[in-house]
Design a protein around this motif. Structure first.
Motif, short mmCIF file in Angstrom:
data_model
loop_
_atom_site.label_atom_id
_atom_site.label_comp_id
_atom_site.label_asym_id
_atom_site.label_seq_id
_atom_site.Cartn_x
_atom_site.Cartn_y
_atom_site.Cartn_z
N LEU A 68 55.79 11.90 -42.57
CA LEU A 68 56.73 10.89 -43.07
C LEU A 68 56.03 9.77 -43.82
N PHE A 69 54.76 9.50 -43.46
CA PHE A 69 54.06 8.39 -44.10
C PHE A 69 53.80 8.64 -45.58
N TYR A 70 53.84 9.90 -45.99
CA TYR A 70 53.53 10.15 -47.40
C TYR A 70 54.64 10.85 -48.17
N TYR A 71 55.38 11.67 -47.46
CA TYR A 71 56.37 12.52 -48.14
C TYR A 71 57.49 11.67 -48.77
N GLN A 72 57.90 12.04 -49.96
CA GLN A 72 59.02 11.35 -50.60
C GLN A 72 60.11 12.35 -50.95
N PRO A 73 61.26 12.23 -50.31
CA PRO A 73 62.33 13.19 -50.61
C PRO A 73 62.85 12.98 -52.02
N GLY A 74 63.52 13.99 -52.55
CA GLY A 74 64.13 13.87 -53.88
C GLY A 74 63.18 14.35 -54.96
N GLU A 75 63.24 13.66 -56.10
CA GLU A 75 62.48 14.11 -57.28
C GLU A 75 60.98 14.24 -57.04
N ARG A 76 60.46 13.33 -56.19
CA ARG A 76 59.01 13.31 -55.99
C ARG A 76 58.53 14.24 -54.87
N ALA A 77 59.48 15.00 -54.30
CA ALA A 77 59.12 15.81 -53.12
C ALA A 77 57.93 16.73 -53.39
#
Ligand code: HEM
Lengths: 207, 137
Positions: free
Chosen positions: A49-58
């Motif tokens: 969770l500290f790094y993952y970005q949901p959506g376009e940047r996944a």
């Protein structure tokens, strides 16, 4: 510390257990393995969770995590494999329960809890796959959405469950919320309930 | 270590025989749990070290024609490729779930042996289709 039998831990872990329950054949440790997998998934999941970005940047965030961050690839692999192992051990645990007829009265509620946990485990694996954000996840989301659209009010349901993924990317904030908070949270809670019920049914009884 | 166990009386392995089931101290179970837990973690680390988890195809890349289901939904995907979506995606999975949910009831109705047979057939079909999808595509 002596009188723990009335406490919650004392209830979950009584001082004495039935001798027969020790036999490997009684459980094959499969329920325990499933729980261990869940613990590993929770720890590695929180780290992701500290790094993952949901959506376009996944996809981009995962590939950075994999290749640039120290131990990022390790954490991601552990999370992935623990997830696959969990599906398998939960399924085999269910086979063991049916084999030893442990779904009979007193344990019926736990059987139902178990079926729900099995469903949740499969859904967690699927939603995790969508969060990978590659084209494969996009197509898996498209299939899922199409199935929802077959239902009355299906478009709304599809939006609630999937958000608005593209065919190239299944990762959305909606899917993230389901995977990380709702599905994982409910699965965690149901597992505690499951363990509490095992003791209410006076523990594992060997055949 | 479980705090409940710290003041356990030493040296009395078998504590009591109540009714027909002999009882033993929890520590006997805990030892087995620790050993099997380590073995399981060993397997997990072996998989992690041995099999790299690939990234999928980037959404920015030219569209590759992918219609791949994650293996957990392989059986459903296998059916979707052949039969109508409402049947493969809803009716069959929901009916199978209903059989699972009502298994304790079936056991009372038709007997435990039949409950086992029903469960086995259902599981073999699902596992079989999953493997079929995974290995034949
Ligand atoms: C997240 C998934 C699950 C976890 C972590 C879990 C964990 C456990 C554990 C630790 C036990 C103690 C005995 C053993 O290890 O076999 C147990 C027993 C039991 N589980 Fe599960 N379980 C899960 C899913 C399921 C499923 C899918 C079913 C069935 C549909 C189920 C039904 C039962 C029943 C009926 C018992 C009592 C067995 C007995 O008394 O012999 N559980 N579970």
């Amino acid at each position: 510390m002596g009188k723990h039998n009335n406490s919650f831990t004392g209830h979950m872990r009584p001082r004495q257990i039935m001798a027969g329950a020790l036999r490997l054949r009684a459980t094959f440790c499969l329920g325990g393995f499933s729980f261990l997998a869940f613990i590993v998934l929770t720890i590695t999941g929180v780290l992701l969770l500290f790094y993952y970005q949901p959506g376009e940047r996944a996809f981009a965030s995962l590939s950075e995590l994999d290749s640039v961050l120290p131990y990022g690839g390790l954490i991601r692999s552990l999370h992935f494999w623990a997830g696959q192992l969990m599906v398998i051990t939960v399924f085999l645990h269910m086979v063991r329960v049916v084999w030893s007829r442990a779904y009979r009265p007193l344990k019926e509620l736990n059987w139902l809890t178990g079926v729900a946990l099995f469903g949740l485990t499969v859904m967690l694996d699927y939603s995790g796959y969508l969060l990978r954000g590659g084209q494969e996840s996009g197509s898996a989301a498209t299939v899922g959405q199409a199935l929802f659209r077959l239902l009355p009010g299906g478009q709304a349901l599809a939006t609630i469950f999937f958000g608005q993924p593209t065919p190239q990317n299944g990762s959305t904030i909606g899917m993230y919320v389901w995977h990380v908070f709702i599905l994982a949270g409910v699965a965690g809670f149901l597992q505690l309930f499951h363990f509490w019920r095992i003791r209410r049914g006076s523990g594992v009884r060997p055949l | 270590m479980d705090p409940v166990e710290t003041d356990r009386p030493q040296g009395s392995e078998k504590v009591e025989s109540s009714g027909h089931q002999e009882k033993v101290l929890l520590i006997e179970l805990q030892v087995r749990e620790y050993i099997s837990g380590f073995l399981w973690l060993g397997l997990l680390f072996a998989l992690t070290a041995g099999l790299k988890v690939s990234l999928d195809s980037s959404p920015e890349a030219t569209a590759v024609s992918v219609s791949k289901a994650p293996w957990v939904f392989g059986a459903i995907q296998w059916m979707l490729q052949r039969w109508p979506a409402w049947l493969s995606g809803w009716v069959i999975p929901l009916l199978s779930t209903a059989v699972l949910v009502t298994l304790p009831w079936w056991a009372r109705k038709v007997g435990k042996r039949w409950a086992w047979i029903i469960f086995l057939i259902l599981s073999l079909i699902w596992v079989g289709l999953t493997l079929l999808y995974m290995f034949t595509g």
